[in-house]
Design a protein around this motif. Sequence first.
Motif, PDB file in Angstrom:
ATOM      1  N   ILE A 225       0.840  -1.204   0.000  1.00  0.00           N
ATOM      2  CA  ILE A 225       0.000   0.000   0.000  1.00  0.00           C
ATOM      3  C   ILE A 225       0.872   1.250   0.000  1.00  0.00           C
ATOM      4  O   ILE A 225       0.606   2.209  -0.729  1.00  0.00           O
ATOM      5  CB  ILE A 225      -0.937  -0.004   1.230  1.00  0.00           C
ATOM      6  N   ALA A 226       1.932   1.231   0.814  1.00  0.00           N
ATOM      7  CA  ALA A 226       2.855   2.367   0.846  1.00  0.00           C
ATOM      8  C   ALA A 226       3.492   2.582  -0.518  1.00  0.00           C
ATOM      9  O   ALA A 226       3.682   3.721  -0.956  1.00  0.00           O
ATOM     10  CB  ALA A 226       3.932   2.138   1.904  1.00  0.00           C
ATOM     11  N   ALA A 227       3.822   1.494  -1.217  1.00  0.00           N
ATOM     12  CA  ALA A 227       4.428   1.607  -2.553  1.00  0.00           C
ATOM     13  C   ALA A 227       3.446   2.237  -3.539  1.00  0.00           C
ATOM     14  O   ALA A 227       3.837   3.030  -4.404  1.00  0.00           O
ATOM     15  CB  ALA A 227       4.860   0.232  -3.043  1.00  0.00           C
ATOM     16  N   THR A 228       2.166   1.904  -3.389  1.00  0.00           N
ATOM     17  CA  THR A 228       1.147   2.505  -4.266  1.00  0.00           C
ATOM     18  C   THR A 228       1.037   4.004  -4.020  1.00  0.00           C
ATOM     19  O   THR A 228       0.991   4.804  -4.957  1.00  0.00           O
ATOM     20  CB  THR A 228      -0.223   1.837  -4.015  1.00  0.00           C
ATOM     21  N   TYR A 229       1.008   4.411  -2.742  1.00  0.00           N
ATOM     22  CA  TYR A 229       0.944   5.838  -2.421  1.00  0.00           C
ATOM     23  C   TYR A 229       2.184   6.571  -2.920  1.00  0.00           C
ATOM     24  O   TYR A 229       2.101   7.678  -3.431  1.00  0.00           O
ATOM     25  CB  TYR A 229       0.809   6.036  -0.911  1.00  0.00           C
ATOM     26  N   ILE A 238       4.224  15.423   0.962  1.00  0.00           N
ATOM     27  CA  ILE A 238       2.974  16.054   1.403  1.00  0.00           C
ATOM     28  C   ILE A 238       1.783  15.317   0.794  1.00  0.00           C
ATOM     29  O   ILE A 238       0.805  14.997   1.468  1.00  0.00           O
ATOM     30  CB  ILE A 238       2.944  17.543   1.004  1.00  0.00           C
ATOM     31  N   GLU A 239       1.898  15.027  -0.503  1.00  0.00           N
ATOM     32  CA  GLU A 239       0.827  14.319  -1.203  1.00  0.00           C
ATOM     33  C   GLU A 239       0.663  12.908  -0.653  1.00  0.00           C
ATOM     34  O   GLU A 239      -0.461  12.439  -0.439  1.00  0.00           O
ATOM     35  CB  GLU A 239       1.153  14.269  -2.700  1.00  0.00           C
ATOM     36  N   ALA A 240       1.768  12.236  -0.395  1.00  0.00           N
ATOM     37  CA  ALA A 240       1.707  10.866   0.132  1.00  0.00           C
ATOM     38  C   ALA A 240       1.037  10.833   1.502  1.00  0.00           C
ATOM     39  O   ALA A 240       0.205   9.964   1.784  1.00  0.00           O
ATOM     40  CB  ALA A 240       3.114  10.280   0.208  1.00  0.00           C
ATOM     41  N   LYS A 241       1.387  11.798   2.378  1.00  0.00           N
ATOM     42  CA  LYS A 241       0.761  11.860   3.700  1.00  0.00           C
ATOM     43  C   LYS A 241      -0.735  12.131   3.592  1.00  0.00           C
ATOM     44  O   LYS A 241      -1.542  11.569   4.337  1.00  0.00           O
ATOM     45  CB  LYS A 241       1.425  12.952   4.538  1.00  0.00           C
ATOM     46  N   SER A 242      -1.105  12.997   2.672  1.00  0.00           N
ATOM     47  CA  SER A 242      -2.521  13.311   2.483  1.00  0.00           C
ATOM     48  C   SER A 242      -3.301  12.073   2.067  1.00  0.00           C
ATOM     49  O   SER A 242      -4.430  11.851   2.516  1.00  0.00           O
ATOM     50  CB  SER A 242      -2.670  14.410   1.418  1.00  0.00           C
ATOM     51  N   MET A 243      -2.684  11.244   1.222  1.00  0.00           N
ATOM     52  CA  MET A 243      -3.352  10.013   0.793  1.00  0.00           C
ATOM     53  C   MET A 243      -3.556   9.064   1.966  1.00  0.00           C
ATOM     54  O   MET A 243      -4.597   8.423   2.081  1.00  0.00           O
ATOM     55  CB  MET A 243      -2.526   9.333  -0.293  1.00  0.00           C
ATOM     56  N   VAL A 244      -2.562   8.977   2.836  1.00  0.00           N
ATOM     57  CA  VAL A 244      -2.682   8.111   4.004  1.00  0.00           C
ATOM     58  C   VAL A 244      -3.831   8.572   4.888  1.00  0.00           C
ATOM     59  O   VAL A 244      -4.626   7.770   5.384  1.00  0.00           O
ATOM     60  CB  VAL A 244      -1.368   8.100   4.817  1.00  0.00           C
ATOM     61  N   ILE A 245      -3.939   9.904   5.066  1.00  0.00           N
ATOM     62  CA  ILE A 245      -4.966  10.456   5.950  1.00  0.00           C
ATOM     63  C   ILE A 245      -6.364  10.277   5.359  1.00  0.00           C
ATOM     64  O   ILE A 245      -7.311   9.910   6.059  1.00  0.00           O
ATOM     65  CB  ILE A 245      -4.697  11.955   6.203  1.00  0.00           C
ATOM     66  N   HIS A 246      -6.490  10.497   4.040  1.00  0.00           N
ATOM     67  CA  HIS A 246      -7.815  10.506   3.430  1.00  0.00           C
ATOM     68  C   HIS A 246      -8.201   9.191   2.757  1.00  0.00           C
ATOM     69  O   HIS A 246      -9.378   8.954   2.491  1.00  0.00           O
ATOM     70  CB  HIS A 246      -7.917  11.630   2.388  1.00  0.00           C
ATOM     71  N   GLN A 247      -7.205   8.363   2.463  1.00  0.00           N
ATOM     72  CA  GLN A 247      -7.479   7.212   1.625  1.00  0.00           C
ATOM     73  C   GLN A 247      -8.195   6.104   2.370  1.00  0.00           C
ATOM     74  O   GLN A 247      -7.842   5.757   3.493  1.00  0.00           O
ATOM     75  CB  GLN A 247      -6.165   6.672   1.059  1.00  0.00           C
ATOM     76  N   GLN A 248      -9.215   5.568   1.732  1.00  0.00           N
ATOM     77  CA  GLN A 248      -9.947   4.435   2.290  1.00  0.00           C
ATOM     78  C   GLN A 248     -10.077   3.310   1.263  1.00  0.00           C
ATOM     79  O   GLN A 248     -10.638   2.269   1.552  1.00  0.00           O
ATOM     80  CB  GLN A 248     -11.354   4.873   2.740  1.00  0.00           C
ATOM     81  N   LYS A 286     -10.722  12.569  -5.661  1.00  0.00           N
ATOM     82  CA  LYS A 286      -9.590  13.171  -6.371  1.00  0.00           C
ATOM     83  C   LYS A 286      -8.416  12.200  -6.452  1.00  0.00           C
ATOM     84  O   LYS A 286      -7.772  12.057  -7.499  1.00  0.00           O
ATOM     85  CB  LYS A 286      -9.155  14.470  -5.669  1.00  0.00           C
ATOM     86  N   ASN A 287      -8.131  11.522  -5.335  1.00  0.00           N
ATOM     87  CA  ASN A 287      -7.019  10.573  -5.321  1.00  0.00           C
ATOM     88  C   ASN A 287      -7.261   9.406  -6.272  1.00  0.00           C
ATOM     89  O   ASN A 287      -6.334   8.922  -6.925  1.00  0.00           O
ATOM     90  CB  ASN A 287      -6.788  10.053  -3.901  1.00  0.00           C
ATOM     91  N   PHE A 288      -8.509   8.949  -6.336  1.00  0.00           N
ATOM     92  CA  PHE A 288      -8.849   7.853  -7.249  1.00  0.00           C
ATOM     93  C   PHE A 288      -8.609   8.259  -8.705  1.00  0.00           C
ATOM     94  O   PHE A 288      -8.000   7.521  -9.479  1.00  0.00           O
ATOM     95  CB  PHE A 288     -10.302   7.444  -7.052  1.00  0.00           C
ATOM     96  N   LEU A 289      -9.090   9.434  -9.061  1.00  0.00           N
ATOM     97  CA  LEU A 289      -8.904   9.904 -10.436  1.00  0.00           C
ATOM     98  C   LEU A 289      -7.431  10.158 -10.739  1.00  0.00           C
ATOM     99  O   LEU A 289      -6.939   9.839 -11.825  1.00  0.00           O
ATOM    100  CB  LEU A 289      -9.720  11.185 -10.661  1.00  0.00           C
ATOM    101  N   LYS A 290      -6.719  10.717  -9.754  1.00  0.00           N
ATOM    102  CA  LYS A 290      -5.288  10.963  -9.943  1.00  0.00           C
ATOM    103  C   LYS A 290      -4.537   9.642 -10.121  1.00  0.00           C
ATOM    104  O   LYS A 290      -3.617   9.533 -10.932  1.00  0.00           O
ATOM    105  CB  LYS A 290      -4.738  11.731  -8.739  1.00  0.00           C
ATOM    106  N   TYR A 291      -4.956   8.631  -9.338  1.00  0.00           N
ATOM    107  CA  TYR A 291      -4.330   7.321  -9.491  1.00  0.00           C
ATOM    108  C   TYR A 291      -4.571   6.786 -10.902  1.00  0.00           C
ATOM    109  O   TYR A 291      -3.658   6.248 -11.544  1.00  0.00           O
ATOM    110  CB  TYR A 291      -4.894   6.321  -8.467  1.00  0.00           C
TER     111      TYR A 291
END
Length: 382
Positions: A225-229, A238-248, A286-291
Amino acid sequence: MQFKDIVGQQEIKQQLIQTVTENRMSHAQLFLSPEGSGSLALAIAYAQYINCLDKSDTDSCGVCSSCRKYERYIHPDLHFSYPFFASKDVRVATDVLDEWRTMLLEDPYVNLDLWRSRLNAENKQANINIAECHDIIKKLSFKAFEAETKVLIIWLPEFLEKEGNSLLKIIEEPTPHTLFVLVAHNQEQILSTLLSRTQIVKIPKLPSATVVEHLCTHYNLDRDIAATYSFLADGNLIEAKSMVIHQQNDNAVLFSEWLRMGYGNKVPDLISFVEQAAGWGRENQKNFLKYGISFLRECSLLLSGAEALVKLPENVLETAKKLSEKVLDLTMAEAIIEVLEQAHYHIERNANPKILFLDVSLQLVKIIKFKTLPKGTQYIYN
């Protein structure tokens, strides 16, 4: 802040320490880096090291009176300037200094969006205005209060417009023992007159392995999961931390399944997916679309025969290869990327997510199943 608190950047840390130990510091330096690389944190740690009363060969001591004040950003000879949103109550940067310090104490890895969220910005534009420039000149005209070196850190000098020319004289001929550190992300947006008066220190983006290690250590994440982020953030901590906080969501699985639904023209499944996506919340959407955009760009490299350049995590690479072999071609991938970029743009502007994801899902069916591309795109059949 000490150098040991900063993620990665070992070569830059050593380079900065050497400028101090060898007494060859330039009085005006520009730390130029991609966002999320730790350039602001490095500037603060550098200033703390310079004024530390018991520095070692590798770091500041962290316990002397100077370091203790630096750790709380209250040293009288440490000054900050940064973009802010002017109002009748906010004329210069020090008017929001408490908010600035609080943000840095929580996490010195910040960007303009995080800073904006701390302030009542409304629809105002951030800038570093002429009043702030005059305040900088006034502060730096005094002698150092207790440290050997006064330090001014200007965060995002890209927001200094022509008013920044008023600082040229003090940068060229500063009072003794004064250090300017400008922390920027976009060299082209900085006044050329300022650029010509600074020594540029280029700070690279963080390697993927460094981001993965940080996420695993500090957030107890599974390595895959960390590798995906890390892949999605592309060196931006900053972006990686935001994904951890918001990602489900497991975006890798969800996105590949979404593509397969489109390929199979499975409309009931797509409608069910739209209902699910609509409830994720804006940051997850946003993270899903960015991914998806990043994933398809890597697929485009596979389709172009450039597998050696692909940066996908190992657990996702096989999925990308199968999709590239059985579902996608290069023109199709480019067309879907265009659709996803438009969707990301509209999500940021608070579009109705249910309508938006339904529209994008139907466009996926048209592009993948029926090979109907957005207007202006020429399709090349395999």
